[in-house]
Write an enzyme that holds these catalytic residues in place. Sequence first.
Site, short mmCIF file in Angstrom:
data_model
loop_
_atom_site.label_atom_id
_atom_site.label_comp_id
_atom_site.label_asym_id
_atom_site.label_seq_id
_atom_site.Cartn_x
_atom_site.Cartn_y
_atom_site.Cartn_z
N GLY A 56 25.53 -40.89 41.51
CA GLY A 56 26.48 -39.93 40.97
C GLY A 56 26.86 -40.30 39.55
O GLY A 56 26.63 -41.43 39.11
N GLN A 86 31.61 -40.82 31.80
CA GLN A 86 30.52 -41.79 31.61
C GLN A 86 29.54 -41.35 30.52
O GLN A 86 28.73 -42.14 30.07
CB GLN A 86 29.77 -42.02 32.94
CG GLN A 86 30.63 -42.75 33.96
CD GLN A 86 29.87 -43.02 35.24
OE1 GLN A 86 29.73 -42.14 36.07
NE2 GLN A 86 29.35 -44.22 35.37
N LEU A 97 27.08 -47.34 37.20
CA LEU A 97 26.14 -47.20 36.08
C LEU A 97 26.77 -47.66 34.77
O LEU A 97 26.05 -48.00 33.83
CB LEU A 97 25.71 -45.73 35.94
CG LEU A 97 24.81 -45.19 37.05
CD1 LEU A 97 24.53 -43.71 36.83
CD2 LEU A 97 23.49 -45.97 37.11
N HIS A 100 34.70 -43.40 44.12
CA HIS A 100 34.29 -44.10 42.91
C HIS A 100 34.26 -43.14 41.71
O HIS A 100 34.78 -43.45 40.63
CB HIS A 100 32.90 -44.74 43.13
CG HIS A 100 32.37 -45.47 41.95
ND1 HIS A 100 32.31 -46.85 41.89
CD2 HIS A 100 31.85 -45.02 40.79
CE1 HIS A 100 31.79 -47.20 40.73
NE2 HIS A 100 31.50 -46.11 40.03
N GLU A 101 33.65 -41.97 41.90
CA GLU A 101 33.53 -41.02 40.79
C GLU A 101 34.90 -40.44 40.43
O GLU A 101 35.20 -40.23 39.26
CB GLU A 101 32.55 -39.88 41.14
CG GLU A 101 31.12 -40.33 41.47
CD GLU A 101 30.47 -41.20 40.40
OE1 GLU A 101 30.86 -41.12 39.22
OE2 GLU A 101 29.57 -41.99 40.75
N HIS A 115 36.67 -42.61 38.13
CA HIS A 115 36.25 -42.46 36.73
C HIS A 115 37.06 -41.38 36.02
O HIS A 115 37.37 -41.49 34.84
CB HIS A 115 34.76 -42.09 36.65
CG HIS A 115 33.84 -43.28 36.69
ND1 HIS A 115 33.91 -44.30 35.78
CD2 HIS A 115 32.80 -43.58 37.52
CE1 HIS A 115 32.97 -45.20 36.06
NE2 HIS A 115 32.28 -44.79 37.11
ZN ZN Z 1 30.86 -45.80 38.11
#
Ligand code: ZN
Length: 173
Positions: A46, A51, A89, A130-131, A134
């Site tokens: 994802g 990001q 990432l 997790h996303e 962000h």
């Molecule tokens: Zn991440």
Amino acid sequence: MAYEIRTYGDPVLKTPAAAVIEIDGKVARLVDDMFETLYTSDNGLGLAAPQIGVQKQIFVWEVDDEQMVIINPEIVESSGEWVYDEGCLSIPGLYVEIIRPNEVLMRGRTLDGNEIEIEAKELMGRLFQHELDHLNGVLMFDRMTPEQRKGALADYRRILEEQSAKPRRLRLR
Ligand code: ZN
């Protein structure tokens, strides 16, 4: 167009993203770019807009070869506990066992502007949490115990050093 994935230390990753007011063609193009960027990664599941440096509440993921996107997501219910060796990432190469709720109910909007609710557990539940972090400027390091964070920061520093020590390219004449 694929973007460069922002990595730890970039202030955009610590900044909460703004809600999307109008879901228009620009948002659709951004989502395409996010998938293109996701596919340049080795094993990313994802990707959240911050990001790639875009401060908007959008994240994308792929499941069973299907492209999924959620806009202005929130987690409205969560339960249980699950330990998972989490990676990011934006912190490439680092994996740390983090405890988070197992099951979540996420609510947001689709690209058509319709409200959507998705229930998920284990890997997908983890991906959503997790996303969503962000989008709030929260990184894995913020979810670790102080002890874990100390070790993880040292590990990550070592990973970065190893990466920069690698020979760039072998030139043959
Ligand atoms: Zn991440």
